[in-house]
Every structure is written in C-alpha cells, then in structure tokens.
Design an enzyme around this catalytic site. Sequence first.
Site, PDB file in Angstrom:
ATOM      1  N   ARG A 145      24.345 -10.501  17.270  1.00  0.00           N
ATOM      2  CA  ARG A 145      24.923 -11.406  16.291  1.00  0.00           C
ATOM      3  C   ARG A 145      23.789 -11.969  15.409  1.00  0.00           C
ATOM      4  O   ARG A 145      22.950 -11.235  14.947  1.00  0.00           O
ATOM      5  CB  ARG A 145      25.749 -12.519  16.979  1.00  0.00           C
ATOM      6  CG  ARG A 145      26.666 -12.006  18.069  1.00  0.00           C
ATOM      7  CD  ARG A 145      27.780 -11.166  17.522  1.00  0.00           C
ATOM      8  NE  ARG A 145      28.879 -11.973  17.080  1.00  0.00           N
ATOM      9  CZ  ARG A 145      29.933 -12.317  17.816  1.00  0.00           C
ATOM     10  NH1 ARG A 145      30.022 -11.916  19.074  1.00  0.00           N
ATOM     11  NH2 ARG A 145      30.911 -13.022  17.314  1.00  0.00           N
ATOM     12  N   CYS A 159      36.773   3.911  36.674  1.00  0.00           N
ATOM     13  CA  CYS A 159      37.023   3.781  35.235  1.00  0.00           C
ATOM     14  C   CYS A 159      36.902   5.153  34.571  1.00  0.00           C
ATOM     15  O   CYS A 159      36.015   5.948  34.915  1.00  0.00           O
ATOM     16  CB  CYS A 159      35.983   2.821  34.646  1.00  0.00           C
ATOM     17  SG  CYS A 159      36.060   2.667  32.863  1.00  0.00           S
ATOM     18  N   CYS A 191      41.291  -1.565  27.001  1.00  0.00           N
ATOM     19  CA  CYS A 191      40.299  -2.662  26.967  1.00  0.00           C
ATOM     20  C   CYS A 191      39.770  -2.803  25.538  1.00  0.00           C
ATOM     21  O   CYS A 191      40.318  -3.576  24.746  1.00  0.00           O
ATOM     22  CB  CYS A 191      39.208  -2.465  28.006  1.00  0.00           C
ATOM     23  SG  CYS A 191      38.283  -0.930  27.905  1.00  0.00           S
ATOM     24  N   CYS A 207      44.018  -2.316  31.480  1.00  0.00           N
ATOM     25  CA  CYS A 207      43.350  -1.072  31.867  1.00  0.00           C
ATOM     26  C   CYS A 207      44.422  -0.021  32.105  1.00  0.00           C
ATOM     27  O   CYS A 207      45.455  -0.322  32.728  1.00  0.00           O
ATOM     28  CB  CYS A 207      42.538  -1.318  33.140  1.00  0.00           C
ATOM     29  SG  CYS A 207      41.770   0.180  33.780  1.00  0.00           S
TER      30      CYS A 207
HETATM   31  C1  LIG Z   1      36.540  -5.158  26.298  1.00  0.00           C
HETATM   32  C2  LIG Z   1      35.072  -5.403  26.173  1.00  0.00           C
HETATM   33  C3  LIG Z   1      34.620  -6.607  25.649  1.00  0.00           C
HETATM   34  C4  LIG Z   1      33.241  -6.855  25.529  1.00  0.00           C
HETATM   35  N1  LIG Z   1      32.808  -8.083  25.108  1.00  0.00           N
HETATM   36  C5  LIG Z   1      31.486  -8.349  25.053  1.00  0.00           C
HETATM   37  C6  LIG Z   1      31.022  -9.648  24.731  1.00  0.00           C
HETATM   38  O1  LIG Z   1      31.787 -10.585  24.549  1.00  0.00           O
HETATM   39  N2  LIG Z   1      29.681  -9.837  24.640  1.00  0.00           N
HETATM   40  C7  LIG Z   1      28.797  -8.835  24.854  1.00  0.00           C
HETATM   41  O2  LIG Z   1      27.600  -9.053  24.742  1.00  0.00           O
HETATM   42  N3  LIG Z   1      29.208  -7.594  25.215  1.00  0.00           N
HETATM   43  C8  LIG Z   1      30.523  -7.332  25.323  1.00  0.00           C
HETATM   44  N4  LIG Z   1      30.954  -6.097  25.752  1.00  0.00           N
HETATM   45  C9  LIG Z   1      29.954  -5.055  26.067  1.00  0.00           C
HETATM   46  C10 LIG Z   1      29.672  -4.998  27.583  1.00  0.00           C
HETATM   47  O3  LIG Z   1      29.013  -6.179  28.005  1.00  0.00           O
HETATM   48  C11 LIG Z   1      28.806  -3.778  27.943  1.00  0.00           C
HETATM   49  O4  LIG Z   1      27.564  -3.900  27.304  1.00  0.00           O
HETATM   50  C12 LIG Z   1      29.407  -2.444  27.542  1.00  0.00           C
HETATM   51  O5  LIG Z   1      30.799  -2.412  27.774  1.00  0.00           O
HETATM   52  C13 LIG Z   1      28.776  -1.293  28.330  1.00  0.00           C
HETATM   53  O6  LIG Z   1      28.975  -1.489  29.710  1.00  0.00           O
HETATM   54  P1  LIG Z   1      30.070  -0.632  30.554  1.00  0.00           P
HETATM   55  O7  LIG Z   1      29.757   0.799  30.271  1.00  0.00           O
HETATM   56  O8  LIG Z   1      29.818  -1.019  31.983  1.00  0.00           O
HETATM   57  O9  LIG Z   1      31.427  -1.001  30.069  1.00  0.00           O
HETATM   58  C14 LIG Z   1      32.319  -5.848  25.910  1.00  0.00           C
HETATM   59  C15 LIG Z   1      32.797  -4.652  26.455  1.00  0.00           C
HETATM   60  C16 LIG Z   1      34.149  -4.429  26.606  1.00  0.00           C
HETATM   61  C17 LIG Z   1      34.624  -3.140  27.232  1.00  0.00           C
END
Ligand SMILES: Cc1cc2nc3c(=O)[nH]c(=O)nc-3n(C[C@H](O)[C@H](O)[C@H](O)COP(=O)(O)O)c2cc1C
Length: 365
Positions: free
Chosen positions: A166, A342, A349, A361
Amino acid sequence: MYKNIFNPIKIGELTLKNKIIFAPTSMGDNQKKNIEKIINIAKGGVGLIILGDISVVETLQVHTSTLSENKFISYFKKITNEVKKYGCKISVQLFHPDYNVKYVKSLYVNQKKSRDEIRKLLKENIYSYTNELSLQEILNIKDAFVKAALRAEEAGFDMIQIHGDRLLGSFSSSIFNNRKDLYGGTVENRVKLSKEIVKMIKVQLPYMPIDYKLPIRKENPCIGKGGPSLKEVNTFVKVLDKAGVDSFHVTIANHSRIQDTIPMYNHPFLKGEGCFLDLSTEVKKYTNKIVCGLGKLSTPQFIEEALENNKADVVALSRQLIADENWVLKVKDGREKDILYCEFCNIKCTNALMNNKEFGCVLHR
Ligand SMILES: Cc1cc2nc3c(=O)[nH]c(=O)nc-3n(C[C@H](O)[C@H](O)[C@H](O)COP(=O)(O)O)c2cc1C
C-alpha cells in the site's frame, strides 16, 4: 514427527507455540462470520493469526473497523480475547492507503462512480498521492501509525505487522516514487518512511514485537510494482532490521495484478508449493531476525522440509487455512489423510472478495 513445525519459536519476546501462522486475509464485509472464522482458526491450533488490512486512518468503507479511532478498540478486544483462549497469539496488520481517501470518497459520493471506475481511480491516484504528499502530511501519516499501534496494544494484540505494501510499498518502489526530497531517489531514502514508523512505534511500545510485511518486486518476468526490487532487498532489510523490526513476512510485490500476489494453481511463473520461498531464502541472507515464508503452502512434509532447509523460520498460510481451519490439529494428531487440501482455484475466496460476493471455499459445500 514434524519437529520443525511444532517446536515453539520466539519473535522478539513473544513465544509462538508452533511455526504455523495464519497470513493476513481479508474476508469481506460480514464481520460476524469473519470473527467466527478467525476464532475457528485459533481453535484449529495455529501459533499466530495476523488480522489483515486494518487501516490507521479512515477508509472508503464506512462500515469497516479500523484502528484510526478509539471507538473501535472494544471491537478488536473481543477478537483478541477469544483468540487467546486457545493459546494462539494475534497480530494486527496496520496499513495506510496509497491514495487520498478524502478525495476519492468525494468522487464516490458526488459523482456516483461504479466500483470498477473507483478501482481505476484509486490506481491512477497512487502516483500523484505518493509524490505530492507534503512533509507535514507525511508527519501526520507517521503519527497515525503510532496512534493506531497504541490502540492495537490497548486492544490486546500481541504483535504489530506493518504492511510494507500500500502506501509504504509505493514509497519503497522506484516505479512509483519520484520524490525529489529525502523520501525519494536512493534505496535508503525510499525505505525512510518505513524506518521512521518502525522506530517511532518502538519508542512508544518497546516490548511490542514488530513484523514487517516485505513485498519484493521481481524482474524477468516483471512481477509487482510496489516495494523494493530483489536487488534492493539487501539494503532494505538491513535498514529495517537496525530500526527494530523483529521479523519479516516475505512475499511478492503488489500494485499490479492480484493474480500474482495470490497465485492460482496454474500460474505460469509462480509455480508449485512454496512459490515465494525463494524470496524468504534471499532475505535470510541479510538478517538474523525471524523470517516468515509463504506461497501456496499446504502439505506438512513440504513445510517441514522448507523449515529444516532454512528457507524460512516460520511459515504463513492463507488459503490452506481457509480451506481447512483444523490443518494444524490434524497434522499434530497424525490425521493428515483427513486434511481438506486447498486447490488454489481462488473461486470462492479471492475472486468472491474482489466481486463483492459471499466469501468461502469451494471445498465447503
Ligand atoms: C481472500 C484473501 C484475502 C487476502 N487479504 C490480504 C490482506 O488483507 N492483507 C495482506 O497483506 N494479504 C492478503 N492476502 C494475501 C495472503 O496473505 C497471502 O500472501 C497469499 O494469499 C499467498 O498465501 P497462500 O498461498 O497461502 O494463500 C489475502 C489472500 C486471500 C486469499
């Protein structure tokens, strides 16, 4: 079995009972349902939950709880109290928007723009906002972070994650940041705002662990626009480490395509389990602080080996814990065959969130 996953670990003075973290994950507007989900994830055995996207100033969404005002402290206190009942620690993720909230809000209200038009406007506003903020406005932003951190402590959070994307991602990035003052130009200048915020919070809350979400831009192929490039990470990490950061949450940079930061199973470049662990491995070269790795993590064996091989000290999972909030308990009890794995399809999501549809999900029918 899985001793790396289940050995406790310390971030600053905070002890996590294991090395599994629920990554910051926004879940839409249904706050009651979101709180239930967070509590279930705590019950499911994770060591730490990071509550995603909590703004330090007012946002466009009038119904969203922020830490910009004291009136929301009691709302967050209820969440932290519940989560802690399960021996789970909880961090807040503090961010500042990278656009002028008041300006965009006025367009929203006066010109009745559509959601897509607003998204476009927000993106366009990033450049001018980053480059035209006055020194007084920057002071106000730093102050807003400190005040929000103090409120977070009052609300019972165990840790503060500074969202390095951001506004801070825009300041960090040579793509967005064309400032001609002490906040622009060299890598040291672009990390200055983050550094000052970390230092100011440490002065006020010396015992509060500070985690920094570090988004990293990749070149060849070019992925992400906010944050430092891979070549700049060395300096970034050393400056933030010295400023007092206790841990780094390392991921790919944002500000371009959400498909890259939350990659699907078939992403052309961000392939396979642990798709951002190359970045955490790189960061570990420059700091002895705790480094968190992530990216499509889901299987216990893979995670155990990643920890064993020092690709990260702790790991964060987002979508896998949305799919199965009891992942940790199942692994601990030897019930791996019961895990709902997953599919990284993003349908209910990420895509639901982006299109204002009900969050969930596809595995939960
Ligand atoms: C539905 C959703 C909402 C997310 N919201 C945020 C958030 O609010 N802030 C943030 O830094 N990352 C956010 N992320 C990113 C996750 O923190 C993470 O970096 C990303 O999903 C990769 O991890 P994963 O492969 O385990 O899902 C979000 C991811 C998903 C799937």
